[in-house]
Design an enzyme around this catalytic site. Structure first.
Site, PDB file in Angstrom:
ATOM      1  N   ASP A  44      40.457  38.866  45.027  1.00 46.29           N
ATOM      2  CA  ASP A  44      41.776  38.520  45.578  1.00 46.29           C
ATOM      3  C   ASP A  44      41.670  38.387  47.090  1.00 46.29           C
ATOM      4  O   ASP A  44      41.168  39.284  47.765  1.00 46.29           O
ATOM      5  CB  ASP A  44      42.807  39.617  45.259  1.00 46.29           C
ATOM      6  CG  ASP A  44      43.200  39.639  43.789  1.00 46.29           C
ATOM      7  OD1 ASP A  44      43.070  38.590  43.132  1.00 46.29           O
ATOM      8  OD2 ASP A  44      43.634  40.703  43.309  1.00 46.29           O
ATOM      9  N   ASP A  94      39.386  43.218  46.619  1.00 44.90           N
ATOM     10  CA  ASP A  94      40.563  42.744  47.363  1.00 44.90           C
ATOM     11  C   ASP A  94      40.243  42.645  48.845  1.00 44.90           C
ATOM     12  O   ASP A  94      39.726  43.598  49.434  1.00 44.90           O
ATOM     13  CB  ASP A  94      41.734  43.721  47.174  1.00 44.90           C
ATOM     14  CG  ASP A  94      42.027  43.997  45.709  1.00 44.90           C
ATOM     15  OD1 ASP A  94      42.595  43.127  45.051  1.00 44.90           O
ATOM     16  OD2 ASP A  94      41.665  45.100  45.225  1.00 44.90           O
ATOM     17  N   ASP A 142      38.328  44.584  40.451  1.00 43.49           N
ATOM     18  CA  ASP A 142      38.229  43.370  41.261  1.00 43.49           C
ATOM     19  C   ASP A 142      37.880  43.770  42.687  1.00 43.49           C
ATOM     20  O   ASP A 142      37.672  44.954  42.972  1.00 43.49           O
ATOM     21  CB  ASP A 142      39.547  42.580  41.229  1.00 43.49           C
ATOM     22  CG  ASP A 142      40.676  43.284  41.966  1.00 43.49           C
ATOM     23  OD1 ASP A 142      40.495  44.424  42.432  1.00 43.49           O
ATOM     24  OD2 ASP A 142      41.761  42.686  42.094  1.00 43.49           O
TER      25      ASP A 142
HETATM   26  P1  TTP Z   1      44.680  45.989  42.408  1.00 38.86           P
HETATM   27  O1  TTP Z   1      43.500  45.198  42.818  1.00 38.86           O
HETATM   28  O2  TTP Z   1      45.395  45.516  41.193  1.00 38.86           O
HETATM   29  O3  TTP Z   1      44.310  47.520  42.163  1.00 38.86           O
HETATM   30  P2  TTP Z   1      43.267  48.500  42.859  1.00 38.86           P
HETATM   31  O4  TTP Z   1      42.423  47.759  43.849  1.00 38.86           O
HETATM   32  O5  TTP Z   1      44.032  49.654  43.387  1.00 38.86           O
HETATM   33  O6  TTP Z   1      42.378  49.032  41.667  1.00 38.86           O
HETATM   34  P3  TTP Z   1      41.214  48.243  40.888  1.00 38.86           P
HETATM   35  O7  TTP Z   1      39.943  48.985  41.180  1.00 38.86           O
HETATM   36  O8  TTP Z   1      41.580  48.334  39.446  1.00 38.86           O
HETATM   37  O9  TTP Z   1      41.179  46.846  41.381  1.00 38.86           O
HETATM   38  O10 TTP Z   1      45.747  46.004  43.565  1.00 38.86           O
HETATM   39  C1  TTP Z   1      45.457  46.454  44.875  1.00 38.86           C
HETATM   40  C2  TTP Z   1      46.728  46.688  45.634  1.00 38.86           C
HETATM   41  O11 TTP Z   1      47.331  45.476  45.965  1.00 38.86           O
HETATM   42  C3  TTP Z   1      47.764  47.479  44.860  1.00 38.86           C
HETATM   43  O12 TTP Z   1      47.850  48.766  45.350  1.00 38.86           O
HETATM   44  C4  TTP Z   1      49.062  46.818  45.095  1.00 38.86           C
HETATM   45  C5  TTP Z   1      48.742  45.577  45.851  1.00 38.86           C
HETATM   46  N1  TTP Z   1      49.249  44.360  45.203  1.00 38.86           N
HETATM   47  C6  TTP Z   1      50.351  43.730  45.759  1.00 38.86           C
HETATM   48  O13 TTP Z   1      50.899  44.182  46.774  1.00 38.86           O
HETATM   49  N2  TTP Z   1      50.823  42.589  45.170  1.00 38.86           N
HETATM   50  C7  TTP Z   1      50.246  42.052  44.074  1.00 38.86           C
HETATM   51  O14 TTP Z   1      50.686  40.998  43.584  1.00 38.86           O
HETATM   52  C8  TTP Z   1      49.095  42.720  43.491  1.00 38.86           C
HETATM   53  C9  TTP Z   1      48.423  42.205  42.265  1.00 38.86           C
HETATM   54  C10 TTP Z   1      48.648  43.864  44.098  1.00 38.86           C
HETATM   55 MN    MN Z   2      41.530  45.934  43.305  1.00 38.63          MN
HETATM   56 MN    MN Z   3      43.513  42.922  43.150  1.00 39.36          MN
END
Ligand code: TTP
Ligand code: MN
Ligand code: MN
Ligand code: MN
Length: 376
Positions: A300, A206, A204
């Protein structure tokens, strides 16, 4: 990558937040096997085993060179009998029978498929498995079991299960920034998550949003999403307003130290047109179905007031294991509670302010670890 001399395995610190963990490392075949066992343990609700395997894998990712002999495991932190046995098996046979058995099991494969769906966690996947469901087709035949989020997750499954590339994340950032600046000039949009750690692909995208004037950021997301919606770019969205009321409540929130934070946020699926010029939202009924002209991407959005921005940035950059270790270190070694809102000392009843991530590492007596070295 760290050089061989930079880290002496014998002196590798016990917490992942005390180590440099680059994205590319020297022990991929071992970490993949251990991560599979961690994931499988999670599917069975064995949180303890999940963390043990993940800690062992994380240690190997921080090593300056490859493990070539099982004797090199001696003295490594977080390496138990089970993880050592897996590494030994891989060193001797190039394959681990336990890991292969897990990977080929119907249980593991189904749980992996179901939990890959947006909006489906272990609990739901397990329930469906026990009901005899095994495939996406099985789920599509039981649509009454699905909530709106899961239904969107299945509808866009193909796009969402393919990687988001860095250039796609950058393209989405431009779209989000355009909307944010229209709603709130002066606001900033920061790419967090895996891409901030230097990953070239992710599941995703973020973003963390803030504004230099405290309070200006409140209520931003509904307006931004409304704008994106009018552009035909929103395939799914679920917005939650923030639920911290005042500083007292924030202190309470920090002291709770739970996984989920209280920021205004949006979990969404956005439409990324292949090229901006080929997309004319006014021409049709909008991109309700993924076409070859673009792709659905999980995005996100999180909004933090500037006074908490450093904590939110540290908390949303990950990795998840790095975050877990930071909090464990704070609690066990410093008697402080850390989360995405702040750092709190329960005995002194004080919150420690931070203007940057560096400030937070300093408060904790930790060497600063750059985002690219947080791939724990
Ligand atoms: P993610 O997007 O789930 O993971 P990521 O970006 O490290 O890897 P990917 O490439 O698979 O997307 O989460 C990003 C960070 O956000 C994770 O380190 C923890 C934080 N987080 C929160 O603090 N609260 C939440 O509810 C979620 C879903 C994530
Ligand atoms: Mn992510
Ligand atoms: Mn995320
Ligand atoms: Mn190296």
């Amino acid at each position: 990558l760290p050089t061989r001399s930079q880290v002496d395995p014998g002196s590798l610190p016990a917490y992942a937040c005390q180590r440099h963990t680059p994205l590319n490392h020297h022990n991929l075949c071992f970490t993949e096997a251990l991560e599979t066992l961690a994931e499988a343990a999670g599917f069975e609700g064995s949180q303890g085993r999940l963390i043990s395997f993940r800690r062992a894998a994380s240690v190997l990712r921080a090593l300056p060179g490859p493990i070539t002999n099982v004797s090199q495991l001696r003295g490594l932190p977080c390496f138990g009998d089970h993880s050592s046995r897996i590494v030994q098996e891989l060193l001797e046979h190039g394959i681990s029978s336990e890991v292969e058995r897990v990977k080929q099991s119907e249980r593991y494969q189904t749980m992996k498929l179901f939990t890959q769906i947006f909006g489906v966690g272990v609990k739901t996947a397990d329930k469906w498995y026990r009901e005899g469901l095994r495939t996406l087709e099985d789920l599509q035949g039981q649509t009454r079991k699905l909530n709106r989020q899961q239904e969107a997750g299945i509808r866009h499954f193909e796009d969402l299960s393919s990687s988001v590339w860095r250039h796609e994340a950058d393209a989405i950032q431009r779209v989000v920034e355009e909307a944010v600046w229209q709603v709130l000039p002066g606001a900033s949009v920061t790419l967090t998550g895996g891409f901030r750690r230097g990953k070239l692909q992710g599941h995703d995208v973020d973003f963390l949003i803030t504004h230099p004037v405290e309070g200006q950021e409140a209520g931003l997301i509904p307006k931004v999403m409304g704008l994106l919606e009018s552009q035909g770019l929103v395939l799914y969205q679920h917005t939650q307003s923030n639920h911290y009321q005042d500083f007292k409540d924030l202190e309470h929130k920090v002291s709770q130290s739970t996984a989920i934070d209280a920021y205004e946020r949006c979990f969404s699926i956005l439409w990324l047109p292949k090229s901006p010029t080929s997309f004319h939202p006014e021409a049709g009924e909008g991109p309700k179905e993924p076409s070859r002209d673009g792709k659905a991407v999980r995005v996100d959005l999180v909004v933090a007031p500037i006074s908490q921005f450093a904590f939110a940035l540290l908390g949303w950059t990950g990795s998840q294991h790095f975050e877990r270790e930071l909090r464990r270190f704070s609690r066990a070694e410093k008697q402080m509670l850390l989360n995405s809102h702040g750092l709190y000392h329960p005995e002194k009843k004080e919150s420690l302010p931070a203007a940057s991530e560096e400030d937070i590492f300093t408060h904790l007596g930790l060497e600063y670890i750059a985002p690219e070295q947080r791939n724990a």
